[in-house]
Scaffold this motif. Structure first.
Motif, PDB file in Angstrom:
ATOM      1  N   SER A 121       1.019  -1.246   0.090  1.00 11.77           N
ATOM      2  CA  SER A 121       0.005  -0.015   0.000  1.00 11.77           C
ATOM      3  C   SER A 121       0.935   1.280   0.016  1.00 11.77           C
ATOM      4  CB  SER A 121      -0.793   0.059   1.335  1.00 11.77           C
ATOM      5  OG  SER A 121      -1.516   1.351   1.291  1.00 11.77           O
ATOM      6  N   VAL A 122       0.536   1.959  -0.880  1.00 12.36           N
ATOM      7  CA  VAL A 122       1.259   3.547  -1.146  1.00 12.36           C
ATOM      8  C   VAL A 122       0.370   4.470  -0.939  1.00 12.36           C
ATOM      9  CG1 VAL A 122       2.800   4.888  -2.477  1.00 12.36           C
ATOM     10  CG2 VAL A 122       2.852   2.223  -2.791  1.00 12.36           C
ATOM     11  N   LEU A 123       0.631   5.443  -0.185  1.00 15.03           N
ATOM     12  CA  LEU A 123      -0.162   6.701   0.405  1.00 15.03           C
ATOM     13  C   LEU A 123       0.790   7.949   0.112  1.00 15.03           C
ATOM     14  CD1 LEU A 123      -2.738   7.862   1.388  1.00 15.03           C
ATOM     15  CD2 LEU A 123      -2.047   7.536   3.786  1.00 15.03           C
ATOM     16  N   SER A 124       0.332   8.969  -0.546  1.00 13.44           N
ATOM     17  CA  SER A 124       0.852  10.035  -1.005  1.00 13.44           C
ATOM     18  C   SER A 124       0.589  11.090   0.257  1.00 13.44           C
ATOM     19  CB  SER A 124       0.363  10.638  -2.014  1.00 13.44           C
ATOM     20  OG  SER A 124      -0.960  11.069  -2.237  1.00 13.44           O
ATOM     21  N   THR A 125       1.417  12.087   0.502  1.00 17.90           N
ATOM     22  CA  THR A 125       1.409  13.129   1.513  1.00 17.90           C
ATOM     23  C   THR A 125       0.329  14.067   0.907  1.00 17.90           C
ATOM     24  OG1 THR A 125       3.277  14.247   0.749  1.00 17.90           O
ATOM     25  CG2 THR A 125       3.594  12.945   2.606  1.00 17.90           C
ATOM     26  N   ALA A 126       0.042  14.132  -0.432  1.00 24.31           N
ATOM     27  CA  ALA A 126      -1.049  14.823  -0.747  1.00 24.31           C
ATOM     28  C   ALA A 126      -2.226  14.478  -0.417  1.00 24.31           C
ATOM     29  CB  ALA A 126      -0.872  14.882  -2.316  1.00 24.31           C
ATOM     30  N   ASP A 141      -3.748  10.794  11.336  1.00 20.28           N
ATOM     31  CA  ASP A 141      -2.272  10.248  11.375  1.00 20.28           C
ATOM     32  C   ASP A 141      -2.397   8.965  10.493  1.00 20.28           C
ATOM     33  OD1 ASP A 141       0.042   8.089  12.341  1.00 20.28           O
ATOM     34  OD2 ASP A 141       0.237   9.940  13.420  1.00 20.28           O
ATOM     35  N   GLU A 142      -0.915   8.656   9.788  1.00 24.20           N
ATOM     36  CA  GLU A 142      -0.879   7.768   8.552  1.00 24.20           C
ATOM     37  C   GLU A 142      -1.383   6.324   9.120  1.00 24.20           C
ATOM     38  OE1 GLU A 142       4.031   7.288   8.395  1.00 24.20           O
ATOM     39  OE2 GLU A 142       2.722   9.400   8.386  1.00 24.20           O
ATOM     40  N   ARG A 143      -1.115   6.132  10.422  1.00 23.33           N
ATOM     41  CA  ARG A 143      -1.200   4.774  10.972  1.00 23.33           C
ATOM     42  C   ARG A 143      -2.473   4.377  10.841  1.00 23.33           C
ATOM     43  NH1 ARG A 143       0.440   5.467  16.953  1.00 23.33           N
ATOM     44  NH2 ARG A 143      -0.303   7.868  16.491  1.00 23.33           N
ATOM     45  N   ARG A 144      -3.629   5.413  10.968  1.00 28.94           N
ATOM     46  CA  ARG A 144      -5.016   5.046  10.743  1.00 28.94           C
ATOM     47  C   ARG A 144      -5.169   4.184   9.378  1.00 28.94           C
ATOM     48  NH1 ARG A 144      -8.254   7.243  14.226  1.00 28.94           N
ATOM     49  NH2 ARG A 144      -7.914   9.309  15.373  1.00 28.94           N
ATOM     50  N   PHE A 145      -4.474   4.523   8.354  1.00 27.41           N
ATOM     51  CA  PHE A 145      -4.574   4.029   7.164  1.00 27.41           C
ATOM     52  C   PHE A 145      -3.581   2.632   6.633  1.00 27.41           C
ATOM     53  CE2 PHE A 145      -5.407   8.559   6.909  1.00 27.41           C
ATOM     54  CZ  PHE A 145      -6.923   8.458   6.940  1.00 27.41           C
ATOM     55  N   ARG A 146      -2.656   2.520   7.662  1.00 24.32           N
ATOM     56  CA  ARG A 146      -1.732   1.440   7.366  1.00 24.32           C
ATOM     57  C   ARG A 146      -0.989   1.112   6.227  1.00 24.32           C
ATOM     58  NH1 ARG A 146      -2.561  -1.524  11.773  1.00 24.32           N
ATOM     59  NH2 ARG A 146      -1.766  -3.564  10.956  1.00 24.32           N
ATOM     60  N   PRO A 147      -0.500   2.262   5.520  1.00 18.96           N
ATOM     61  CA  PRO A 147       0.431   2.144   4.468  1.00 18.96           C
ATOM     62  C   PRO A 147       1.683   1.649   4.655  1.00 18.96           C
ATOM     63  CG  PRO A 147       0.687   4.302   5.381  1.00 18.96           C
ATOM     64  CD  PRO A 147      -0.376   3.594   6.369  1.00 18.96           C
ATOM     65  N   MET A 191     -12.111   0.755  10.591  1.00 18.67           N
ATOM     66  CA  MET A 191     -10.643   0.804  11.163  1.00 18.67           C
ATOM     67  C   MET A 191     -10.080   2.185  10.914  1.00 18.67           C
ATOM     68  SD  MET A 191      -8.895  -2.939  10.467  1.00 18.67           S
ATOM     69  CE  MET A 191      -7.573  -2.427  11.453  1.00 18.67           C
ATOM     70  N   SER A 192     -10.513   2.929   9.889  1.00 24.99           N
ATOM     71  CA  SER A 192      -9.987   4.327   9.677  1.00 24.99           C
ATOM     72  C   SER A 192     -10.212   5.119  10.828  1.00 24.99           C
ATOM     73  CB  SER A 192     -10.293   4.822   8.575  1.00 24.99           C
ATOM     74  OG  SER A 192     -10.021   3.881   7.137  1.00 24.99           O
ATOM     75  N   GLY A 193     -10.941   4.983  11.518  1.00 24.05           N
ATOM     76  CA  GLY A 193     -11.353   5.920  12.547  1.00 24.05           C
ATOM     77  C   GLY A 193     -11.247   5.321  13.954  1.00 24.05           C
ATOM     78  N   ALA A 194     -10.829   3.991  13.900  1.00 18.11           N
ATOM     79  CA  ALA A 194     -10.837   3.128  15.235  1.00 18.11           C
ATOM     80  C   ALA A 194      -9.640   3.610  16.128  1.00 18.11           C
ATOM     81  CB  ALA A 194     -10.625   1.913  15.057  1.00 18.11           C
ATOM     82  N   PRO A 195     -10.065   3.687  17.501  1.00 20.39           N
ATOM     83  CA  PRO A 195      -8.953   4.182  18.321  1.00 20.39           C
ATOM     84  C   PRO A 195      -7.640   3.293  18.232  1.00 20.39           C
ATOM     85  CG  PRO A 195     -10.696   2.947  19.472  1.00 20.39           C
ATOM     86  CD  PRO A 195     -11.015   3.250  18.228  1.00 20.39           C
TER      87      PRO A 195
END
Length: 238
Positions: A121-126, A141-147, A191-195
């Motif tokens: 999985s690749v996620l851009s800073t944009a 935070d990027e950790r929410r999306f697990r790239p 999971m994107s909004g999970a604590p």
């Protein structure tokens, strides 16, 4: 013509599926993905894997995101850490008590891959910056999306630029760099909004992504050629 789409700013590996991961300076990449990524999972007696959702393959197990795992240089299994960051001596026994399920175990991947769909999985800073602007009162935070890869994109790059990569391949800048083939994007779930540690519950994040982009975020890739990836590597789109 080749196009530089960004620079690798962070590399993430998740040794145990659905738990927190570890940041890396460099990593070998083979046809399975980043070495050691999602190599282990919490598996129940029916063979389903612990996740944040219920599907044919996955079983929702609340609390996994509060744990973390590290592989480092170990080859005999990952280290597991509790919600306070303390190393767990007996992972399976801990998981059974923590999840209050006697049928779970920490299991290495066998015939069935642990990945939801594709290995990288690749996620851009944009795109990540867009999420922060879309939900300014949430902790994004990027950790929410697990790239696996957070790619620093040039100023002015539009959000969801990952869509433009689909169907194309990218390679790192070095002679031994891996080559990735972009195929599709992730369909995000709760999971994107999970604590998780340092990140409170934020359901508005998923709502914003669904509204703006049909719930899709990142670019998922297959490994077209094994190699190595390093922080600071440029990714060049063929």
């Amino acid at each position: 013509m080749a196009e530089i789409i960004g620079v690798i700013e962070r590399l993430w590996r998740y040794p145990v599926k659905s738990t927190g991961g570890e940041r890396l300076d460099s990593v070998d990449v083979d046809v399975r993905g980043l070495a050691g990524d999602r190599l282990y999972a919490v598996r129940d007696a029916s063979g389903k894997l612990g996740s944040g959702k219920n599907t044919r393959r996955f079983r929702r197990m609340d609390g996994l995101l509060r744990l973390s795992a590290r592989l480092g240089r170990r080859i005999d299994g990952p280290e597991l850490f509790d919600p306070l960051g303390r190393r767990v001596d007996h992972p399976t026994a801990f998981l059974r008590a923590y999840l209050q399920r006697e049928d779970v175990e920490l299991a290495r991947e066998d015939a069935v891959p642990h990945f939801d769909r594709l290995p990288v999985s690749v996620l851009s800073t944009a795109t990540l910056d867009w999420v922060r602007e879309a939900v300014p009162f949430a902790v994004v935070d990027e950790r929410r999306f697990r790239p696996n890869i957070v790619l620093r994109t040039p100023p002015g790059t539009p959000p969801f630029v990952e869509d433009a990569w689909l169907g194309r391949q990218a390679r790192g800048g070095g002679p031994d760099s891996a080559r990735l083939a972009f195929v599709s994007s992730s369909e995000r779930c709760a999971m994107s909004g999970a604590p998780q540690p340092g990140l409170p519950h934020a359901p508005e994040i998923l709502k914003a992504i669904v509204h703006a982009h049909d719930g899709r975020l990142d670019a998922l890739a297959e490994v077209a050629a094994p190699g190595r990836l390093r922080l600071g590597d440029r990714l060049v789109l063929d």
